[in-house]
Design an enzyme around this catalytic site. Structure first.
Site, PDB file in Angstrom:
ATOM      1  N   TRP A 127      44.147  30.536  43.632  1.00 39.12           N
ATOM      2  CA  TRP A 127      43.904  29.713  44.816  1.00 39.12           C
ATOM      3  C   TRP A 127      43.593  30.573  46.032  1.00 39.12           C
ATOM      4  O   TRP A 127      42.636  30.306  46.766  1.00 39.12           O
ATOM      5  CB  TRP A 127      45.136  28.845  45.085  1.00 39.12           C
ATOM      6  N   ASP A 128      44.383  31.615  46.274  1.00 35.59           N
ATOM      7  CA  ASP A 128      44.169  32.498  47.431  1.00 35.59           C
ATOM      8  C   ASP A 128      42.762  33.078  47.427  1.00 35.59           C
ATOM      9  O   ASP A 128      42.045  33.061  48.439  1.00 35.59           O
ATOM     10  CB  ASP A 128      45.171  33.665  47.410  1.00 35.59           C
ATOM     11  N   THR A 129      42.379  33.617  46.276  1.00 35.92           N
ATOM     12  CA  THR A 129      41.072  34.263  46.172  1.00 35.92           C
ATOM     13  C   THR A 129      39.951  33.254  46.387  1.00 35.92           C
ATOM     14  O   THR A 129      38.979  33.526  47.105  1.00 35.92           O
ATOM     15  CB  THR A 129      40.917  34.917  44.793  1.00 35.92           C
ATOM     16  N   TYR A 171      50.893  30.826  55.823  1.00 31.71           N
ATOM     17  CA  TYR A 171      51.875  30.958  54.739  1.00 31.71           C
ATOM     18  C   TYR A 171      52.069  32.438  54.432  1.00 31.71           C
ATOM     19  O   TYR A 171      51.184  33.264  54.641  1.00 31.71           O
ATOM     20  CB  TYR A 171      51.441  30.195  53.487  1.00 31.71           C
TER      21      TYR A 171
END
Length: 603
Positions: A187-189, A95
């Protein structure tokens, strides 16, 4: 569409102006190193309010490699990505942000890092020495600070956790998603941190990055959202695994007994010991037993509050939860123990945090209102008997000198302010309970434009709604109020019994009146978290008023205040430690989890 090697997800929220160009660039770049039948592009359209859904549908019908996944409701950044990845067919999941801030020349390196099996997770970085990133101060400084906090607290080896340019091995990502709790910007972290924690191979490589849109610090998202999520993840990864049942009971017991030692922080230890020795131990023991009897009433009151908002729980369990939370208030500063109860009933009975905090707020309002009314009733009596002059003299510094007088004066002024605030709080609750207007969401939306603000607004609305539900139920309102009155009458009786243990020669009606006023004002004074357990302020107010209203001397009044507070704290500590053992609850875990979960847990 048949199985493909690579699935690229484009998270799209109100991207009508840029989506078409982004999809075409993505298809062109992927086609430069992959065959057309070996990849797909998924537009994860997340509850958009513009023409993005229509454009996404048109792109999907025009290009066979494009799919459109629609969501009527906002899922949040992480939620939309996770939903799209679960619908994807590829073994390599990718993504990147639809504004194409990251130069697409890096896309092949990102995809092939995972597709070749060399790495499990890959992410672009704007903070490596070789990175070429246009970072204005308003974006760079918050980003740098955030990444340093993540590296420090979560022991991450990466320099950049939030760059929107990532790829994952399908099996690895789905294994991680079983543990990932955030569905918004963290969320990414969390994915990257948990991947490192499990020993997966993570590649971070420099990218050229040029932001296409404006960005600003968002209070709700950046402070409440990201900050609290860092603390939650730190607790889960670094602390919680080390807490066993033995450690829980040992540390909980030690911390609980610290509460007793804290009584000497503001008072001379020898004075405490001497006061204990001068009192009749049998009468003091009777006072302790009376105070212990009041605790089941606290459990019954809390049960009534929860039943009003549709949660039925066992009286014994709730009494233990109250014991533990009050023990926490004796140990931790800023009344952190108050939130422990919300954690316990969520962990054990799955009552949502907003409802837990709302029930706690209702109980606190009842406590404040009850002791305020008790103090006000006695004050009217003093005015009727012409005894207000003694209280005025106490405020002006007579007849007590020294630190006790100063503490007592401060306590009286604090008590007056807290009592006034309690009355205003009740008036506000009753007023809002009778109106259908929603004041929460408009206020939050003024300070935050992020999707996370909707989530926060929903939690606060549930919290306010539960409080209003209790206020609207007249029978519950009166029943809980009556129980509160009985609880505080028990509290006053204990203080009077302790005074009798010092063999004071005071007419019982006068002693009862003075005791009601001294205990009420003392408890109002210790509401503010100026010291653990309110130690110091309670003794000061109690001593000042007993001396002002009765023939009892300062030394005896102060001794009685110390013993009274000590008896109540000892009963609370014993009950709290016993309840921790019976319910298998860690006091330290409960405090930390309840702080983090107030704003970030999904219910």
């Amino acid at each position: 569409m048949s199985r493909v090697d690579v699935s690229v997800v484009l998270p799209a929220y109100n991207e009508a102006e840029t989506l078409t160009a982004t999809v075409k660039t993505t298809l062109s770049t992927l086609g430069s190193f992959l065959s057309e039948d070996n990849f797909e592009v998924i537009i994860a359209e997340d509850g958009c309010e513009d023409k993005t859904p229509e454009i996404a549908t048109d792109l999907a019908s025009t290009h066979q490699q494009v799919r459109h996944i629609h969501s009527n409701d906002r899922l949040g950044r992480g939620g939309a990505l996770e939903y799209a990845f679960r619908e994807a067919d590829g073994e390599t999941l990718v993504y990147f942000d639809t504004d194409l801030a990251t130069d697409m020349s890096h896309l092949e390196e990102l995809v092939e890092s995972i597709r070749t099996g060399e790495y499990d997770v890959a992410t672009g970085s704007r903070w490596l020495p070789a990175s070429d990133a246009d970072r204005p101060a308003k974006r760079g400084i918050p980003s740098l600070g955030y990444n340093r906090l993540v590296r420090f607290f979560l022991r991450s080896d990466l320099q950049d956790h939030q760059c929107g340019f990532k790829a994952f091995d399908r099996d690895v990502l789905f294994a991680l998603l079983d543990e990932v709790e955030d569905s918004h910007w963290f969320w990414d972290t969390e994915v990257l941190v948990r991947a490192q924690h499990h020993g997966y191979r993570v590649k971070e490589f420099p990218v050229d990055w040029n932001p296409k849109g404006d960005s600003k610090v968002d209070i709700v998202r950046d402070v409440f959202g990201m900050g609290s999520q860092i603390l939650r993840t730190w607790w889960q990864l670094a602390v919680s695994p080390r807490i066993t049942r033995t450690v829980t009971l040992t540390v909980g017991s030690l911390l609980a007994f610290v509460a007793l030692a804290l009584m000497t922080l503001y008072l001379d230890p020898s004075e405490v010991i001497e006061s204990m020795q001068s009192a009749d131990p049998l009468i003091v023991l009777i006072g302790a037993i009376i105070y212990l009897i009041s605790w089941p009433l606290r459990g019954l009151r809390y049960r009534d509050i929860l039943e009003t908002i549709s949660y039925r729980e066992r009286w014994g369990f709730l009494t233990g939860a109250v014991f533990i939370s009050q023990t926490g208030n004796l140990v931790f500063p800023a009344r952190a123990g108050d939130a422990v109860r919300a954690y316990i009933i969520k962990a054990r009975q799955d009552i949502p945090y907003p409802s837990g905090f709302a029930s706690l707020a209702v109980e606190r309002v009842y406590d404040l209102l009850t002791i305020t009314l008790m103090a006000g009733f006695v004050l009217v009596g003093l005015a009727a008997t012409g005894s207000l002059g003694e209280v005025q003299a106490a405020l002006l510094g007579q007849p007590i000198e020294g630190s006790e007088r100063q503490s007592g004066q401060a306590a009286l002024f604090v008590a007056a302010g807290v009592g006034f605030g309690a009355i205003l709080a009740v008036a506000l609750i009753i007023y809002t309970a009778r109106t259908d207007k929603n004041y929460v969401r408009p206020v939050i939306q003024r300070v935050s434009s992020d999707s996370y603000a909707d989530y926060v607004a929903g939690i606060i609305e549930q919290f306010v709604g539960d409080i209003q539900t209790v206020a609207q139920d007249r029978n519950a309102f009166l029943r809980v109020g009556l129980t509160s009155l009985v609880i505080w009458v028990f509290d006053v009786i204990v203080a009077i019994v302790v005074l009798l243990a010092f063999n004071v020669a005071v007419p019982l009606p006068l002693l009862i009146g003075a005791g009601f006023f001294a205990v009420s004002v003392g408890n109002l004074a210790k509401v503010l978290p100026l010291s653990p357990g309110g130690i110091g302020l309670y003794e000061g107010a109690f001593t000042l008023l007993i001396v002002a209203l009765t023939p009892i001397g300062p030394a005896v009044a102060l001794s009685a205040a110390i013993v009274d507070h000590a008896v109540k704290n000892i009963v609370t500590v014993i009950g709290g430690v016993s309840s921790m053992a019976l319910l298998d609850v860690s006091l330290t875990t409960a405090v930390e989890e309840s702080r983090e979960a107030e704003m970030v847990q999904n219910d």
